[in-house]
Design a protein around this motif. Structure first.
Motif, PDB file in Angstrom:
ATOM      1  N   ILE A 227       0.850  -1.193   0.000  1.00  0.00           N
ATOM      2  CA  ILE A 227       0.000   0.000   0.000  1.00  0.00           C
ATOM      3  C   ILE A 227       0.885   1.242   0.000  1.00  0.00           C
ATOM      4  N   GLU A 228       0.545   2.179  -0.871  1.00  0.00           N
ATOM      5  CA  GLU A 228       1.325   3.405  -0.983  1.00  0.00           C
ATOM      6  C   GLU A 228       1.013   4.338   0.184  1.00  0.00           C
ATOM      7  N   ASN A 229       2.051   4.941   0.729  1.00  0.00           N
ATOM      8  CA  ASN A 229       1.919   5.797   1.910  1.00  0.00           C
ATOM      9  C   ASN A 229       2.668   7.113   1.673  1.00  0.00           C
TER      10      ASN A 229
ATOM     11  N   VAL B  97       0.011  -6.891  -9.176  1.00  0.00           N
ATOM     12  CA  VAL B  97      -1.332  -6.586  -9.668  1.00  0.00           C
ATOM     13  C   VAL B  97      -1.824  -5.359  -8.914  1.00  0.00           C
ATOM     14  N   ALA B  98      -2.113  -4.281  -9.643  1.00  0.00           N
ATOM     15  CA  ALA B  98      -2.624  -3.056  -9.021  1.00  0.00           C
ATOM     16  C   ALA B  98      -4.141  -3.152  -8.886  1.00  0.00           C
ATOM     17  N   ILE B  99      -4.669  -2.538  -7.830  1.00  0.00           N
ATOM     18  CA  ILE B  99      -6.112  -2.497  -7.612  1.00  0.00           C
ATOM     19  C   ILE B  99      -6.547  -1.040  -7.614  1.00  0.00           C
ATOM     20  N   ASP B 100      -7.387  -0.684  -8.595  1.00  0.00           N
ATOM     21  CA  ASP B 100      -7.853   0.698  -8.718  1.00  0.00           C
ATOM     22  C   ASP B 100      -9.156   0.697  -9.511  1.00  0.00           C
ATOM     23  N   ASN B 101      -9.722   1.864  -9.674  1.00  0.00           N
ATOM     24  CA  ASN B 101     -10.982   1.981 -10.397  1.00  0.00           C
ATOM     25  C   ASN B 101     -10.819   3.005 -11.520  1.00  0.00           C
ATOM     26  N   THR B 102     -10.077   2.607 -12.532  1.00  0.00           N
ATOM     27  CA  THR B 102      -9.785   3.496 -13.654  1.00  0.00           C
ATOM     28  C   THR B 102     -10.213   2.833 -14.965  1.00  0.00           C
TER      29      THR B 102
ATOM     30  N   LEU C 222      -1.215  -4.417  -5.146  1.00  0.00           N
ATOM     31  CA  LEU C 222      -0.748  -3.069  -4.842  1.00  0.00           C
ATOM     32  C   LEU C 222      -1.933  -2.102  -4.784  1.00  0.00           C
ATOM     33  N   PHE C 223      -2.043  -1.407  -3.659  1.00  0.00           N
ATOM     34  CA  PHE C 223      -3.153  -0.482  -3.432  1.00  0.00           C
ATOM     35  C   PHE C 223      -2.632   0.942  -3.265  1.00  0.00           C
ATOM     36  N   GLY C 224      -3.447   1.891  -3.705  1.00  0.00           N
ATOM     37  CA  GLY C 224      -3.085   3.292  -3.565  1.00  0.00           C
ATOM     38  C   GLY C 224      -3.698   3.903  -2.322  1.00  0.00           C
ATOM     39  N   GLN C 225      -3.699   5.211  -2.270  1.00  0.00           N
ATOM     40  CA  GLN C 225      -4.230   5.932  -1.126  1.00  0.00           C
ATOM     41  C   GLN C 225      -5.674   6.349  -1.374  1.00  0.00           C
TER      42      GLN C 225
ATOM     43  N   ASN D 214     -13.650   2.757  -0.051  1.00  0.00           N
ATOM     44  CA  ASN D 214     -12.585   2.965   0.920  1.00  0.00           C
ATOM     45  C   ASN D 214     -11.428   2.012   0.647  1.00  0.00           C
ATOM     46  N   ALA D 215     -10.199   2.533   0.717  1.00  0.00           N
ATOM     47  CA  ALA D 215      -9.020   1.733   0.364  1.00  0.00           C
ATOM     48  C   ALA D 215      -8.882   0.495   1.242  1.00  0.00           C
ATOM     49  N   GLY D 216      -9.202   0.632   2.523  1.00  0.00           N
ATOM     50  CA  GLY D 216      -9.125  -0.519   3.407  1.00  0.00           C
ATOM     51  C   GLY D 216     -10.139  -1.587   3.046  1.00  0.00           C
ATOM     52  N   VAL D 217     -11.339  -1.165   2.686  1.00  0.00           N
ATOM     53  CA  VAL D 217     -12.383  -2.108   2.267  1.00  0.00           C
ATOM     54  C   VAL D 217     -11.998  -2.768   0.950  1.00  0.00           C
ATOM     55  N   ALA D 218     -11.499  -1.970  -0.002  1.00  0.00           N
ATOM     56  CA  ALA D 218     -11.089  -2.521  -1.295  1.00  0.00           C
ATOM     57  C   ALA D 218      -9.990  -3.567  -1.119  1.00  0.00           C
ATOM     58  N   ALA D 219      -9.063  -3.320  -0.210  1.00  0.00           N
ATOM     59  CA  ALA D 219      -7.996  -4.283   0.036  1.00  0.00           C
ATOM     60  C   ALA D 219      -8.559  -5.596   0.565  1.00  0.00           C
TER      61      ALA D 219
END
Length: 301
Positions: free
Chosen positions: A156-158, A223-228, A246-249, A278-283
């Motif tokens: 997770i990116e910080n 594998v990135a997780i995003d909504n693009t 891999l998750f973003g902020q 929410n990033a935590g939920v998506a993870a």
């Protein structure tokens, strides 16, 4: 010989101080009296109150009965509307020994083995751990999880907002993820982890580039997780067994550098009005998707 007894009481207010402290030289007098006097307040439900039969009831009353049983002193029902005071030192230790003895009598002897922490056996275990790890030392728990960890890694990116990292770590612990990687700032908000970071492997990387290089050396597929636009639906994606998700902020999502380095970017299907989850939920959703594809469900608690 008279039955040992102890005067046990709770303070009138919830504070860290005790109203009275037993001196070591008074312990013999307490034991020699053969009497147990427990005083509770009866105007503070559910801790203490009078039931429909006008008899003392509540948590404090039940505790008094347990202590009476542990001290082998009959319960005479003489409970006055007073707050408790707790004796400390030797008297408190002796009460603890008698409660342990009572537990052994009712439920059998305490468990034995190198995995058990003597202090937790003595004082009780109130940690956020599953029953199978109750009374185990921290080192023993982590060692046992290491035998069953999955090949899944989470990153997770910080760089700006660390509010969700604790939740990600806690969820990763629940799914026995191998390692959680913090990318960017080393410090992060641990409150949401609920102390699960003590049992979870963590690794820090200064940049996405260094994370990607490390993953390549370890043979992990990023594998990135995003909504693009152009993302692969997570619901139908086949996640590699040796994955690094891999998750973003919250807000900006996964950085462009991370998406460029990933073999694919997966999105989570949404049907409402919100732009993002929410990033935590998506993870948690993404980790569970991996679990459904690769984990041995018979090994779950």
């Amino acid at each position: 010989m008279k039955n040992p007894a102890f005067v046990v009481a709770l303070s009138a207010v919830l504070s860290t101080s005790f109203i009275a402290t037993a001196q070591a030289d008074k312990l013999d007098d307490i034991i020699g009296s053969g009497k147990l006097r427990c005083a509770v307040t009866l105007d503070f439900p559910p801790m203490g109150f009078r039931d429909d039969a006008n008899k003392p009831a509540g948590f404090d009353v039940e505790i008094a009965k347990i202590i009476a049983a542990a001290s082998r002193v009959p319960d005479h029902g003489k409970l006055a509307p007073w707050r408790f005071m707790i004796y400390r030192g030797e008297a408190r230790e002796e009460v603890g020994r008698r409660l342990v003895a009572l537990a052994e009598e009712l439920e059998g002897p305490l468990p034995e083995g190198p995995q058990y922490d003597p202090e937790l056996l003595r004082d009780g275990d109130h940690r956020n751990v599953v029953d199978a790890y109750r009374y185990w030392s921290r080192e023993a728990i982590k060692e046992d999880i290491d035998k069953r960890r999955h090949s899944l890694h989470i990153a997770i990116e910080n760089f700006e907002n660390d509010a969700n990292i604790g939740t990600v770590v806690r969820t990763a612990n629940a799914f026995a993820v191998d390692t959680v990687h913090i990318v960017g700032r080393r410090r992060w908000n641990r409150r949401g982890a609920m102390v699960t970071d003590r049992y979870q492997h963590l690794m820090h990387h200064e940049s996405v580039e260094k994370l990607i290089a490390w993953a390549a050396e370890e043979g992990l597929t990023v594998v990135a997780i995003d909504n693009t636009p152009g993302c692969v639906p997570l619901e139908t994606a086949e996640l590699p067994e040796r994955s690094l998700l891999l998750f973003g902020q919250e807000g900006p999502g996964v950085t462009q550098a991370a998406q460029d380095a990933a073999v694919m970017t997966c999105s989570i299907a949404q049907f409402g009005s919100t732009r993002s989850i929410n990033a935590g939920v998506a993870a948690g959703i993404a980790m569970h998707a991996w679990v459904r594809q690769h984990a041995d469900l018979d090994a779950a608690w």
